[in-house]
Design an enzyme around this catalytic site. Structure first.
Site, PDB file in Angstrom:
ATOM      1  N   HIS A 130    -101.449  41.504  -5.787  1.00 34.77           N
ATOM      2  CA  HIS A 130    -101.732  40.413  -6.569  1.00 34.77           C
ATOM      3  C   HIS A 130    -101.376  40.375  -8.009  1.00 34.77           C
ATOM      4  CE1 HIS A 130    -103.893  36.611  -7.854  1.00 34.77           C
ATOM      5  NE2 HIS A 130    -103.943  37.275  -9.012  1.00 34.77           N
ATOM      6  N   GLU A 131    -101.820  41.459  -8.879  1.00 36.41           N
ATOM      7  CA  GLU A 131    -101.473  41.602 -10.162  1.00 36.41           C
ATOM      8  C   GLU A 131    -100.006  41.981 -10.350  1.00 36.41           C
ATOM      9  OE1 GLU A 131    -103.300  40.827 -12.313  1.00 36.41           O
ATOM     10  OE2 GLU A 131    -105.142  40.615 -11.036  1.00 36.41           O
ATOM     11  N   HIS A 134     -98.078  38.982 -10.319  1.00 36.78           N
ATOM     12  CA  HIS A 134     -97.749  38.220 -11.570  1.00 36.78           C
ATOM     13  C   HIS A 134     -96.495  38.759 -12.215  1.00 36.78           C
ATOM     14  CE1 HIS A 134    -101.341  35.562 -11.618  1.00 36.78           C
ATOM     15  NE2 HIS A 134    -102.142  36.330 -11.534  1.00 36.78           N
ATOM     16  N   GLU A 206    -102.189  31.224  -9.864  1.00 29.58           N
ATOM     17  CA  GLU A 206    -103.105  32.165  -9.098  1.00 29.58           C
ATOM     18  C   GLU A 206    -102.612  31.887  -7.480  1.00 29.58           C
ATOM     19  OE1 GLU A 206    -104.988  34.409 -10.191  1.00 29.58           O
ATOM     20  OE2 GLU A 206    -104.449  34.147 -11.942  1.00 29.58           O
TER      21      GLU A 206
END
Length: 281
Positions: A130-131, A134, A206
């Site tokens: 997930h990071e 980003h 998100e």
């Protein structure tokens, strides 16, 4: 698009600073605060990652100190097609993580000390994917600059509140700028305005990072399970973090504070999990 958002946000926050300066010192105050805004924008763009790391009190870790973490991030970075970011650890028992930097070549990922204690390997991979999403989606620039500038504005607003309370800062042009009462009002409005800007840029990204992260990891199960665990832990384990940087984390680190729910920068976890579990990879 994200670069445009970043410049737009810096412009809005700069205008906010100029208004604060005018409220305190009239035209001269506005000019001083304009110069301050220019300096903040420069450092916010080029050094926002270092500012964010410092705000969260994170420290770098070497491969020898965290071999498993390095192995996971290195493998996922290759799958994502981006350079491996620098790795940091945030000194907190609350399990959480965030990414920062202005582009994939100048990026960093930080995990808290508590994240490895509560998540299994699949869940850790989901969080790190997930990071990295980003970073891959290039939306860390907006979030990182928001943290740096909003944090600076909040500190300045706090200083202005005390200056207003003790009658400091106004000279002969008191009426022109609205007096210390105007400064006091702006000092209270500024942090709220900065928080509203954070909210505006955080929610949709998100969802996108969740979806991209699931594809990088190859499964949505690890991330969806991790989100549920992280939200539960955020309510039980407090985290000392500047509210201006809370939007960077994968789950709101201030979830345990009822007042901060009014300023939530994250979509509801149940919505995020539902979207993840409906994905077909």
């Amino acid at each position: 698009m994200n670069t445009l958002k970043a410049w737009l946000m810096m412009g809005v926050l700069s205008i906010l600073l100029v208004l604060m300066g005018n409220a305190i010192g009239g035209q001269s105050g506005a000019m001083i605060f304009f110069l301050i805004a220019m300096v903040m924008n420069f450092f916010g763009y080029f050094y926002s990652d270092k500012i964010a790391i410092k705000m969260t009190r994170s420290y770098p870790v070497s491969e020898a100190e965290a071999p498993e973490l390095y192995a996971i991030v290195n493998r996922l970075s290759q799958r994502a097609g981006i350079p491996m970011p620098k790795l940091y650890v945030t000194p907190s028992d609350q399990p959480n993580a965030f990414a920062t930097g202005r582009n994939p070549s100048h990026a960093a990922v930080a995990v808290t000390q508590g994240i490895m204690r509560i998540l299994n390997r699949s869940e850790v991979e989901g969080v790190l994917a997930h990071e990295l999403a980003h970073i891959k989606n290039r939306d860390i620039l907006v979030g990182t600059i928001a943290a740096a500038l909003a944090g600076a504005i909040t500190m300045m607003a706090n200083a202005l509140q005390w200056a207003a309370i003790f009658g400091m800062g106004r000279g002969e042009d008191d009426e022109e700028g609205g007096g210390m009462f105007g400064g006091l009002i702006m000092a209270f409005i500024a942090p709220i305005a900065a928080m509203i800007i954070q909210m505006a840029i955080s929610r949709s990204r998100e969802y996108m990072a969740d979806a991209t992260g699931a594809r990088i990891a190859g499964t949505a199960e690890g991330l969806s399970n991790a989100l549920l665990k992280l939200e539960s832990a955020a309510h039980r384990i407090p985290m000392q973090v500047n509210p201006a940087s809370s939007h960077m984390f994968i789950v709101n680190p201030l979830s345990g504070a009822s007042l901060m729910k009014l300023f939530s920068t994250h979509p509801p976890i149940e919505d995020r999990v539902a979207r993840l579990r409906s994905m077909r990879l």
